[in-house]
Design a protein around this motif. Structure first.
Motif, PDB file in Angstrom:
ATOM      1  N   ALA A 186      35.312  54.403  33.916  1.00  0.00           N
ATOM      2  CA  ALA A 186      35.143  53.066  33.330  1.00  0.00           C
ATOM      3  C   ALA A 186      36.209  52.796  32.275  1.00  0.00           C
ATOM      4  N   SER A 187      36.591  53.837  31.522  1.00  0.00           N
ATOM      5  CA  SER A 187      37.639  53.684  30.502  1.00  0.00           C
ATOM      6  C   SER A 187      39.010  53.516  31.145  1.00  0.00           C
ATOM      7  N   CYS A 188      39.263  54.290  32.210  1.00  0.00           N
ATOM      8  CA  CYS A 188      40.565  54.213  32.890  1.00  0.00           C
ATOM      9  C   CYS A 188      40.773  52.854  33.550  1.00  0.00           C
ATOM     10  N   PHE A 189      39.711  52.316  34.100  1.00  0.00           N
ATOM     11  CA  PHE A 189      39.796  51.016  34.779  1.00  0.00           C
ATOM     12  C   PHE A 189      38.954  50.000  34.010  1.00  0.00           C
ATOM     13  N   SER A 190      39.183  49.939  32.722  1.00  0.00           N
ATOM     14  CA  SER A 190      38.333  49.122  31.852  1.00  0.00           C
ATOM     15  C   SER A 190      38.370  47.645  32.228  1.00  0.00           C
ATOM     16  N   GLY A 191      39.561  47.141  32.611  1.00  0.00           N
ATOM     17  CA  GLY A 191      39.675  45.735  32.979  1.00  0.00           C
ATOM     18  C   GLY A 191      38.844  45.401  34.195  1.00  0.00           C
ATOM     19  N   LEU A 192      38.980  46.212  35.245  1.00  0.00           N
ATOM     20  CA  LEU A 192      38.217  45.998  36.471  1.00  0.00           C
ATOM     21  C   LEU A 192      36.726  46.198  36.217  1.00  0.00           C
ATOM     22  N   PHE A 193      36.397  47.247  35.435  1.00  0.00           N
ATOM     23  CA  PHE A 193      34.997  47.549  35.151  1.00  0.00           C
ATOM     24  C   PHE A 193      34.335  46.386  34.406  1.00  0.00           C
ATOM     25  N   LYS A 194      35.033  45.858  33.411  1.00  0.00           N
ATOM     26  CA  LYS A 194      34.466  44.758  32.624  1.00  0.00           C
ATOM     27  C   LYS A 194      34.314  43.501  33.474  1.00  0.00           C
ATOM     28  N   ALA A 195      35.338  43.218  34.280  1.00  0.00           N
ATOM     29  CA  ALA A 195      35.282  42.016  35.119  1.00  0.00           C
ATOM     30  C   ALA A 195      34.147  42.131  36.144  1.00  0.00           C
ATOM     31  N   ALA A 196      34.016  43.295  36.776  1.00  0.00           N
ATOM     32  CA  ALA A 196      32.949  43.489  37.759  1.00  0.00           C
ATOM     33  C   ALA A 196      31.573  43.424  37.105  1.00  0.00           C
ATOM     34  N   SER A 197      31.466  43.975  35.889  1.00  0.00           N
ATOM     35  CA  SER A 197      30.188  43.925  35.165  1.00  0.00           C
ATOM     36  C   SER A 197      29.773  42.487  34.889  1.00  0.00           C
ATOM     37  N   HIS A 198      30.770  41.611  34.686  1.00  0.00           N
ATOM     38  CA  HIS A 198      30.499  40.189  34.436  1.00  0.00           C
ATOM     39  C   HIS A 198      30.616  39.358  35.712  1.00  0.00           C
ATOM     40  N   ARG A 199      30.516  40.038  36.854  1.00  0.00           N
ATOM     41  CA  ARG A 199      30.548  39.377  38.172  1.00  0.00           C
ATOM     42  C   ARG A 199      31.836  38.584  38.362  1.00  0.00           C
ATOM     43  N   PHE A 200      32.920  39.106  37.806  1.00  0.00           N
ATOM     44  CA  PHE A 200      34.242  38.484  37.870  1.00  0.00           C
ATOM     45  C   PHE A 200      34.226  37.066  37.288  1.00  0.00           C
ATOM     46  N   TYR A 201      33.303  36.816  36.385  1.00  0.00           N
ATOM     47  CA  TYR A 201      33.237  35.591  35.592  1.00  0.00           C
ATOM     48  C   TYR A 201      33.089  34.325  36.441  1.00  0.00           C
ATOM     49  N   ILE A 202      32.561  34.459  37.636  1.00  0.00           N
ATOM     50  CA  ILE A 202      32.386  33.285  38.498  1.00  0.00           C
ATOM     51  C   ILE A 202      31.370  32.325  37.890  1.00  0.00           C
ATOM     52  N   ASP A 203      30.296  32.867  37.321  1.00  0.00           N
ATOM     53  CA  ASP A 203      29.306  31.996  36.675  1.00  0.00           C
ATOM     54  C   ASP A 203      29.915  31.244  35.506  1.00  0.00           C
ATOM     55  N   GLU A 204      30.745  31.956  34.735  1.00  0.00           N
ATOM     56  CA  GLU A 204      31.401  31.315  33.593  1.00  0.00           C
ATOM     57  C   GLU A 204      32.364  30.220  34.051  1.00  0.00           C
ATOM     58  N   ILE A 205      33.020  30.456  35.186  1.00  0.00           N
ATOM     59  CA  ILE A 205      33.923  29.442  35.729  1.00  0.00           C
ATOM     60  C   ILE A 205      33.140  28.195  36.130  1.00  0.00           C
ATOM     61  N   TYR A 206      31.992  28.408  36.761  1.00  0.00           N
ATOM     62  CA  TYR A 206      31.136  27.275  37.127  1.00  0.00           C
ATOM     63  C   TYR A 206      30.690  26.503  35.889  1.00  0.00           C
ATOM     64  N   ILE A 207      30.279  27.239  34.864  1.00  0.00           N
ATOM     65  CA  ILE A 207      29.846  26.589  33.617  1.00  0.00           C
ATOM     66  C   ILE A 207      30.988  25.806  33.005  1.00  0.00           C
ATOM     67  N   PHE A 208      32.191  26.404  32.996  1.00  0.00           N
ATOM     68  CA  PHE A 208      33.360  25.718  32.426  1.00  0.00           C
ATOM     69  C   PHE A 208      33.661  24.439  33.198  1.00  0.00           C
ATOM     70  N   ILE A 209      33.651  24.519  34.519  1.00  0.00           N
ATOM     71  CA  ILE A 209      33.968  23.348  35.337  1.00  0.00           C
ATOM     72  C   ILE A 209      32.912  22.252  35.151  1.00  0.00           C
ATOM     73  N   THR A 210      31.640  22.647  35.149  1.00  0.00           N
ATOM     74  CA  THR A 210      30.585  21.639  35.046  1.00  0.00           C
ATOM     75  C   THR A 210      30.479  21.048  33.643  1.00  0.00           C
ATOM     76  N   LYS A 211      30.450  21.910  32.619  1.00  0.00           N
ATOM     77  CA  LYS A 211      30.227  21.412  31.255  1.00  0.00           C
ATOM     78  C   LYS A 211      31.494  20.872  30.606  1.00  0.00           C
ATOM     79  N   ARG A 212      32.597  21.642  30.699  1.00  0.00           N
ATOM     80  CA  ARG A 212      33.820  21.262  29.986  1.00  0.00           C
ATOM     81  C   ARG A 212      34.632  20.204  30.724  1.00  0.00           C
ATOM     82  N   ILE A 213      34.541  20.164  32.046  1.00  0.00           N
ATOM     83  CA  ILE A 213      35.358  19.209  32.796  1.00  0.00           C
ATOM     84  C   ILE A 213      34.506  18.055  33.325  1.00  0.00           C
ATOM     85  N   ILE A 214      33.510  18.389  34.164  1.00  0.00           N
ATOM     86  CA  ILE A 214      32.735  17.322  34.795  1.00  0.00           C
ATOM     87  C   ILE A 214      31.889  16.566  33.776  1.00  0.00           C
TER      88      ILE A 214
END
Length: 633
Positions: free
Chosen positions: A542-570
């Motif tokens: 997890a330390s060696c691949f911290s970037g990938l591990f963190k992104a995968a743990s956050h589901r590659f931020y797809i939910d956050e992208i949806y929130i950004f598009i809906t709340k901040r843009i739409i």
């Protein structure tokens, strides 16, 4: 075979009875009604399968049987919506899958949901869901399917949000409903496109192979894409939403907020395969008139399978690990359909996809019910709070292990046979596709044994009370589904379900099987080294691949992208200006008209005073004014 109408009606009657009976009905009575009805329709479904596959084959091809067909709404001379029952190999197979899993879930819930508030409501919703899903798979036409498709959405909303006092459950139910409604809009538009050009909703006509049905679509295109490709692509969007394909997958992990048996029923075995069933039902249309869409389905499925498998490797909530596993396995089924042709050896992918749908339903339901047994025992979902439970839950341990071996593709368990056929079809389509799906199969074996060792091995954690094995009502479905998982792979599935409804003999590709089993075994060995005992290796990786591990743990931020598009843009840049326009222009105009009308009415209302003298005075003035004007002009 008109008795098959009972398979649809009985769960509907169960829903109505449980919904309208006194809410003070004893839980055991409500559970008995629900489970008994499911038991009856399960027996009827098995008898239907026996009769159909025994007596309805002509010249080596299974015929389509329509026990019931009535016209409901007629639009034109040709276009009308009918209601009926269509029995063919895939619908009969789905009857068996849905009723088997639903029956096991109903039995399991007798113990799992014991003492829960809303027990009667829970069983009513289970019956509604079963009715909806059964109606979907036996539909004779695409509009009837759409009606039950929406009912399935309503049922899932009710069951995911069963704990309606829990904010996270309410949010998950709304999320599932909204995401799938957007997808279903594409489905509806696709249906309208398809019916506009073909002048029919009927599956029998659409999949008959009659080229004249699609003659009016020749030359029709938009933006360089044929009209049929648009129609079938839009229809697939509905299937992608229901089957949680990327990027419409975001609702499924959160749907784990519902009771665990619901997860087994809706999100492991039946509802999420509705999209796969939709593509399979219209497969002849995709293969002949929109092959590029079919190949696109394969690529979407492959990416979704890889994406979800990577996320599953790092999740700590055991139900969410299984949720992402489901997304990945549905991706396998979509790939199988996407790389398939029509009939014989070319139809290997289709047969393999349906075979995997069948086997996956059983072992994934087993995994979810096993997870429920664990959660019921220690009252915690987190993998970090588990470990060493094999000595407390021996039945759950063994049955969960069987399911893990099946999904990992280890022979002789059922998942090996169905997944191997998909891999064989992928290699025939493209070596790159075959290699990709083999790699994903290896990831599947890794994350499933990470889950298994995390629950049943490793360091034992302290709990508020000593863990214990589940009651018989929960243990029996585990044993039954485990037996199914062990033996289902030996069913000569190609003799029952194929793309052209003719028999197909499955031939094991030993090269593909050897590679996939070797990779699965290596993945299991790696998971054993990392998770069977407490180890620092996972933390180092997890330390060696911290970037990938963190992104995968956050589901590659797809939910956050949806929130950004809906709340901040739409919401901010589209909805807010529209709301301002609505309030300050449209509402202001209407309010201004109302105020002007009111002011005018106040000013002129004295003309209607009721005084005769005033009326005479006004009349005289008016007469003199008119006379003066006449004389002047």
């Amino acid at each position: 075979m008109q008795y098959t109408l009972l398979i649809i009606l009985l769960p509907l009657i169960s829903f109505i009875v449980l919904g309208f009976l006194d809410s003070n009905l004893k839980p055991k009575v409500a559970g008995a009604i629900g489970a008994t009805v499911l038991g009856i329709i399960t027996v009827l479904s098995y008898y239907t399968a026996f009769e159909y596959f025994t007596y309805h084959q002509i010249a080596g091809v299974y015929e389509k049987v329509i026990p019931l067909h009535v016209e409901w709404v007629r639009f034109t001379e040709f276009l009308h919506i009918d209601l009926g029952i269509l029995l063919d190999p895939i619908s009969v197979m789905m009857l068996v899958v849905i009723t088997t899993v639903s029956f096991m879930v109903n039995i399991y819930s007798l113990a799992y949901m014991e003492g829960e508030k809303g027990f009667q409501r829970y069983y009513a919703f289970l019956s509604l869901f079963t009715f909806s899903m059964l109606g979907l798979v036996i539909a004779t036409n695409i509009f009837q399917m759409y009606i039950f498709w929406e009912l399935v959405g309503v049922s899932s909303y009710l069951l995911i949000g069963f704990y309606y006092t829990k904010p996270s459950a309410v949010a998950a139910a709304k999320k599932a409903f909204i995401v799938t409604r957007f997808a279903d809009l594409g489905f509806l538009v696709g249906i309208l496109f398809l019916s506009f050009y073909t002048k029919t909703f009927d599956f029998g006509v659409l999949t008959s192979g009659d080229a004249s049905v699609f003659a009016s679509t020749a030359g029709v295109s938009f933006m360089g894409i044929s009209g049929m490709s648009w129609a079938m692509g839009l229809i697939f969007i509905g299937g992608a939403g229901k089957s949680a394909m990327f990027p419409l997958h975001i609702w499924l992990p959160d749907a784990m907020e519902g009771p665990t048996p619901v997860s087994a029923l809706i999100h492991a075995a039946t509802m999420v395969v509705a999209g796969v069933f939709l593509v399979a039902r219209l497969f002849p249309v995709y293969e002949v008139y929109a092959p590029e869409v079919l190949h696109g389905i394969a690529y979407v499925g492959a990416f979704t399978a890889l994406f979800a498998a990577v996320i599953a490797c790092v999740q700590t909530d055991i139900k969410r690990v299984l949720a992402f596993s489901t997304i990945s396995q549905i991706g396998f089924m979509m790939v199988g359909l996407g790389v398939s042709g029509y009939g014989g050896h070319e139809g290997l992918g289709y047969m393999a996809s349906m075979f995997h749908l069948f086997t996956h339903a059983m072992f994934k339901a087993l995994l979810f019910l096993g997870a429920g047994s664990v959660i019921h025992s220690i009252h915690n979902n987190e993998l970090n709070h588990m470990g060493g439970l094999r000595k407390y839950l021996p039945i759950t341990n063994i049955t969960f292990l069987i399911a893990c071996l099946a999904i990992a593709g280890i022979p002789p368990f059922s998942g090996f046979f169905s997944k191997d056929e998909i891999l064989s079809a992928c290699y025939k389509f493209s070596p790159y596709m075959g290699a990709t799906m083999t790699f994903i199969a290896g990831l599947t074996a890794f994350y499933m044994f990470r889950l298994y060792y995390g629950i049943f091995w490793g360091k034992e954690h302290k709990h508020a009370h000593t863990p214990h094995e589940s009651k018989f009502a929960m243990a029996f479905p585990l044993v039954f589904l485990a037996a199914f998982t062990v033996f289902a792979g030996w069913i000569p599935f190609g003799h029952f379900v194929t793309s052209d409804r003719a028999n197909y003999d499955i031939h094991l590709d030993y090269t593909v099987a050897g590679i996939s089993v070797a990779i699965a075994v290596l993945s299991i060995i790696l998971a054993t080294i990392m998770y069977r005992k407490e180890s620092v290796v996972p933390q180092k990786l997890a330390s060696c691949f911290s970037g990938l591990f963190k992104a995968a743990s956050h589901r590659f931020y797809i939910d956050e992208i949806y929130i950004f598009i809906t709340k901040r843009i739409i919401f901010k840049h589209v909805s807010t200006p529209i709301a301002w326009l609505d309030r300050h222009v449209i509402d202001a105009t209407m309010n201004g008209l109302a105020s002007t009308t009111q002011w005018t009415s106040v000013k002129i209302k004295d003309f209607q005073s009721g005084q005769v003298q005033q009326y005479a005075y006004v009349f005289l003035l008016g007469t003199l004014l008119i006379a003066g004007l006449v004389l002047f002009f």
